[in-house]
Design a protein around this motif. Structure first.
Motif, PDB file in Angstrom:
ATOM      1  N   UNK A  92      41.619  51.299  31.894  1.00 38.24           N
ATOM      2  CA  UNK A  92      41.172  52.224  32.945  1.00 38.24           C
ATOM      3  C   UNK A  92      42.041  52.080  34.189  1.00 38.24           C
ATOM      4  N   UNK A  93      42.382  50.832  34.536  1.00 37.96           N
ATOM      5  CA  UNK A  93      43.252  50.614  35.700  1.00 37.96           C
ATOM      6  C   UNK A  93      44.624  51.233  35.471  1.00 37.96           C
ATOM      7  N   UNK A  94      45.143  51.137  34.236  1.00 36.20           N
ATOM      8  CA  UNK A  94      46.442  51.762  33.937  1.00 36.20           C
ATOM      9  C   UNK A  94      46.364  53.274  34.042  1.00 36.20           C
ATOM     10  N   UNK A  95      45.248  53.847  33.564  1.00 34.61           N
ATOM     11  CA  UNK A  95      45.114  55.305  33.518  1.00 34.61           C
ATOM     12  C   UNK A  95      44.847  55.907  34.888  1.00 34.61           C
ATOM     13  N   UNK A  96      43.923  55.302  35.630  1.00 39.88           N
ATOM     14  CA  UNK A  96      43.511  55.900  36.909  1.00 39.88           C
ATOM     15  C   UNK A  96      43.945  55.094  38.123  1.00 39.88           C
TER      16      UNK A  96
ATOM     17  N   UNK B 119      43.151  46.671  40.089  1.00 40.73           N
ATOM     18  CA  UNK B 119      44.141  47.703  40.371  1.00 40.73           C
ATOM     19  C   UNK B 119      45.408  47.409  39.587  1.00 40.73           C
ATOM     20  N   UNK B 120      46.010  48.465  39.055  1.00 39.57           N
ATOM     21  CA  UNK B 120      47.285  48.327  38.352  1.00 39.57           C
ATOM     22  C   UNK B 120      48.421  48.327  39.364  1.00 39.57           C
ATOM     23  N   UNK B 121      49.446  47.520  39.095  1.00 40.11           N
ATOM     24  CA  UNK B 121      50.639  47.446  39.947  1.00 40.11           C
ATOM     25  C   UNK B 121      51.812  48.010  39.157  1.00 40.11           C
ATOM     26  N   UNK B 122      52.515  48.933  39.744  1.00 41.88           N
ATOM     27  CA  UNK B 122      53.602  49.626  39.045  1.00 41.88           C
ATOM     28  C   UNK B 122      54.922  49.435  39.780  1.00 41.88           C
ATOM     29  N   UNK B 123      55.998  49.446  39.017  1.00 42.15           N
ATOM     30  CA  UNK B 123      57.319  49.470  39.629  1.00 42.15           C
ATOM     31  C   UNK B 123      57.696  50.910  39.929  1.00 42.15           C
TER      32      UNK B 123
ATOM     33  N   UNK C 129      57.234  53.657  37.499  1.00 43.67           N
ATOM     34  CA  UNK C 129      55.872  53.971  37.081  1.00 43.67           C
ATOM     35  C   UNK C 129      55.321  53.027  36.036  1.00 43.67           C
ATOM     36  N   UNK C 130      56.163  52.160  35.501  1.00 42.28           N
ATOM     37  CA  UNK C 130      55.696  51.218  34.487  1.00 42.28           C
ATOM     38  C   UNK C 130      54.780  50.175  35.120  1.00 42.28           C
ATOM     39  N   UNK C 131      53.697  49.834  34.413  1.00 43.75           N
ATOM     40  CA  UNK C 131      52.756  48.824  34.900  1.00 43.75           C
ATOM     41  C   UNK C 131      53.385  47.443  34.708  1.00 43.75           C
ATOM     42  N   UNK C 132      53.449  46.678  35.794  1.00 49.23           N
ATOM     43  CA  UNK C 132      54.025  45.333  35.727  1.00 49.23           C
ATOM     44  C   UNK C 132      52.958  44.256  35.892  1.00 49.23           C
ATOM     45  N   UNK C 133      51.736  44.650  36.214  1.00 50.92           N
ATOM     46  CA  UNK C 133      50.674  43.668  36.360  1.00 50.92           C
ATOM     47  C   UNK C 133      49.411  44.277  36.931  1.00 50.92           C
ATOM     48  N   UNK C 134      48.460  43.399  37.230  1.00 54.44           N
ATOM     49  CA  UNK C 134      47.170  43.835  37.756  1.00 54.44           C
ATOM     50  C   UNK C 134      46.708  42.843  38.819  1.00 54.44           C
ATOM     51  N   UNK C 135      45.926  43.341  39.744  1.00 48.03           N
ATOM     52  CA  UNK C 135      45.251  42.487  40.713  1.00 48.03           C
ATOM     53  C   UNK C 135      43.750  42.710  40.547  1.00 48.03           C
ATOM     54  N   UNK C 136      43.034  41.618  40.340  1.00 46.24           N
ATOM     55  CA  UNK C 136      41.577  41.705  40.168  1.00 46.24           C
ATOM     56  C   UNK C 136      40.920  40.913  41.290  1.00 46.24           C
ATOM     57  N   UNK C 137      40.013  41.588  42.032  1.00 48.69           N
ATOM     58  CA  UNK C 137      39.238  40.950  43.097  1.00 48.69           C
ATOM     59  C   UNK C 137      37.796  40.847  42.616  1.00 48.69           C
TER      60      UNK C 137
ATOM     61  N   UNK D 117      39.899  50.220  38.588  1.00 54.75           N
ATOM     62  CA  UNK D 117      38.695  50.120  37.771  1.00 54.75           C
ATOM     63  C   UNK D 117      37.664  49.274  38.503  1.00 54.75           C
ATOM     64  N   UNK D 118      36.492  49.846  38.747  1.00 55.44           N
ATOM     65  CA  UNK D 118      35.366  49.113  39.341  1.00 55.44           C
ATOM     66  C   UNK D 118      34.469  48.643  38.194  1.00 55.44           C
ATOM     67  N   UNK D 119      34.101  47.387  38.228  1.00 50.86           N
ATOM     68  CA  UNK D 119      33.382  46.845  37.080  1.00 50.86           C
ATOM     69  C   UNK D 119      32.460  45.727  37.529  1.00 50.86           C
ATOM     70  N   UNK D 120      31.146  45.903  37.327  1.00 49.72           N
ATOM     71  CA  UNK D 120      30.165  44.862  37.631  1.00 49.72           C
ATOM     72  C   UNK D 120      29.575  44.376  36.315  1.00 49.72           C
ATOM     73  N   UNK D 121      29.650  43.080  36.072  1.00 48.10           N
ATOM     74  CA  UNK D 121      29.151  42.568  34.807  1.00 48.10           C
ATOM     75  C   UNK D 121      28.973  41.057  34.899  1.00 48.10           C
ATOM     76  N   UNK D 122      28.376  40.498  33.829  1.00 45.72           N
ATOM     77  CA  UNK D 122      28.231  39.051  33.717  1.00 45.72           C
ATOM     78  C   UNK D 122      29.559  38.430  33.304  1.00 45.72           C
ATOM     79  N   UNK D 123      29.905  37.305  33.934  1.00 47.08           N
ATOM     80  CA  UNK D 123      31.034  36.481  33.516  1.00 47.08           C
ATOM     81  C   UNK D 123      30.510  35.071  33.269  1.00 47.08           C
ATOM     82  N   UNK D 124      31.364  34.235  32.681  1.00 49.66           N
ATOM     83  CA  UNK D 124      30.930  32.876  32.342  1.00 49.66           C
ATOM     84  C   UNK D 124      31.794  31.851  33.069  1.00 49.66           C
ATOM     85  N   UNK D 125      31.155  30.882  33.715  1.00 46.33           N
ATOM     86  CA  UNK D 125      31.845  29.811  34.419  1.00 46.33           C
ATOM     87  C   UNK D 125      32.293  28.702  33.457  1.00 46.33           C
ATOM     88  N   UNK D 126      33.070  27.773  33.993  1.00 48.73           N
ATOM     89  CA  UNK D 126      33.537  26.640  33.194  1.00 48.73           C
ATOM     90  C   UNK D 126      32.378  25.822  32.649  1.00 48.73           C
TER      91      UNK D 126
END
Length: 394
Positions: free
Chosen positions: A92-96, A120-124, A127-135, A99-108
């Motif tokens: 979704x981040x690549x396409x738009x 958010x997708x990061x592009x050069x 336009x190619x996606x080179x990575x993502x930043x997740x907050x 991506x906003x996403x609320x969900x359960x995650x698991x700790x160590x």
């Protein structure tokens, strides 16, 4: 993508792919990198973690050394990974772009936490996606609060269902002895010549009628609340319906020393209503006005039209409605102290029935009052119909 050490915004970064440096220089201010509340994860194009910043360790329990190089999907709970939600988030981040996403995650330590996340997708330049930043932010407290509210809501719905079942049963049980009582009273009235007995029977029959209406209201409100009532809509002139209501209550108003006044226009006011159901709603309003208006007062039944709506108004010079009661007046079992004093023993059902019946007709009902002792006004709005049978547009 050759790696090298770099310095962005005054921070020392370990070796990273060169094409992620612009991202670090523009999107990772010092405040966020030192945040105790927000976790920030930088991913490469394949979803592998290349930076573990901000409150990431506090949030997830893993250190940067433990997480860098691992796939971001490892912080997802197993059912979500099996369904591919980690990959979907990146897609979704690549396409738009985001991506906003609320969900359960698991700790160590294996604990689940509810995380509000944004990727958010990061592009050069190409336009190619080179990575993502997740907050991410820990909102487990909010999720627990929401779960508690949902649990309470389910409990309330279950209680409401039990109440409906109780009301329906109570209505049936009340009606069962009323017919024999009415028959016995009629036999006594016909076979006894004592005027005192006649008066007593008259009182008994009057109270039987009160109990019958109460039983009918109890059964009706349970059916209405469960949406089990079907309407037989027919076209009627509202003026005719209100004249019938006026005639039905003229005697009771006279006996109480009230002036019951009907005010309607010369021309017809066409509405599509279920005649018995409308009369039930109108009767509840008029009977209430008579019940709560002191001797010597006035009750008006009015009809008019405002734009597309055809209106019925019942106005009185009675007890009025307090400001505290007005917002919940149409709720089931809602009754003010003044109403209880004027007519003890009522259950506060009639106005709830009115609201449900009018709502079924596609209309609305509202109440106004300047306060206790200053009378009240109830307005019923129904969709108007023109002479060709079309609903009025305005």
């Amino acid at each position: 993508m050759a790696g090298t050490s770099s310095q962005a915004n005054g921070l020392n970064w370990p070796a990273l792919p060169m094409d992620l440096h612009p991202l670090l220089e523009s999107a990772l201010p010092k405040l966020l990198s030192h945040s105790r509340e927000y976790a920030l994860i930088v991913l490469d194009a394949a979803g592998r973690i290349v930076q573990w910043l901000g409150a990431s360790q506090q949030l997830m329990g893993f250190s940067a050394e433990e997480m860098i190089g691992r796939h971001a999907g490892e912080i997802f709970i197993s059912p979500d990974r099996e369904k591919g939600f980690d990959e979907l988030e990146m897609a979704i981040a690549r396409e738009s772009g985001r991506c906003e996403d609320d969900r359960w995650h698991v700790r160590k330590d294996g604990a689940r936490i509810w995380v509000s996340g944004s990727m958010e997708a990061v592009r050069e330049e190409s336009g190619a996606v080179v990575g993502y930043v997740k907050v991410m932010r820990d909102r487990t407290d909010l999720r627990i609060h929401v779960d508690r509210l949902e649990s309470r809501l389910l409990d309330c719905e279950a209680a409401a269902q039990r109440t409906r079942a109780f009301l329906r049963t109570l209505g049936h049980e009340m009606r069962n002895p009323l017919a024999p009582l009415r028959n016995a009273s009629t036999i006594i009235q016909r076979t006894n010549d004592d005027p005192r007995a006649d008066k007593a029977v008259e009182i008994i029959l009057g109270q039987i009628e009160v109990l019958t209406r109460l039983a009918d209201d109890l059964m009706e409100v349970s059916r209405l609340d469960a949406r089990k009532v079907r309407l037989d809509l027919q076209r009627h002139d509202l003026r005719v319906l209100l004249r019938e209501t006026h005639d039905a209550f003229r005697q009771s108003a006279h006996e109480k020393g009230l002036n019951l006044i009907l005010m309607v226009p010369k021309g017809p006011l066409w509405v599509d209503v279920d005649r018995p159901k409308f009369h039930q709603a109108a009767s509840n309003l008029v009977s209430n006005a008579i019940k709560y208006t002191p001797r010597g007062g006035k009750v008006w039944i009015k009809a008019t039209q405002e734009g597309r709506d055809v209106l019925m108004r019942v106005e009185d010079t009675g007890l009025g409605i307090s400001a505290e009661l007005l917002p919940r007046l149409f709720e089931l079992f809602s009754r003010g102290a003044a109403a209880e004093e004027a007519a003890p023993g009522g259950m506060g059902i009639g106005l709830s029935v009115v609201r449900e019946l009018i709502d079924l007709h596609g209309g609305s009902v509202e109440a106004r009052s300047s306060g206790a002792g200053k009378g009240s006004e109830f307005t019923v709005r129904l969709p108007g119909v023109d002479t060709q049978g079309q609903h009025i547009d305005g």
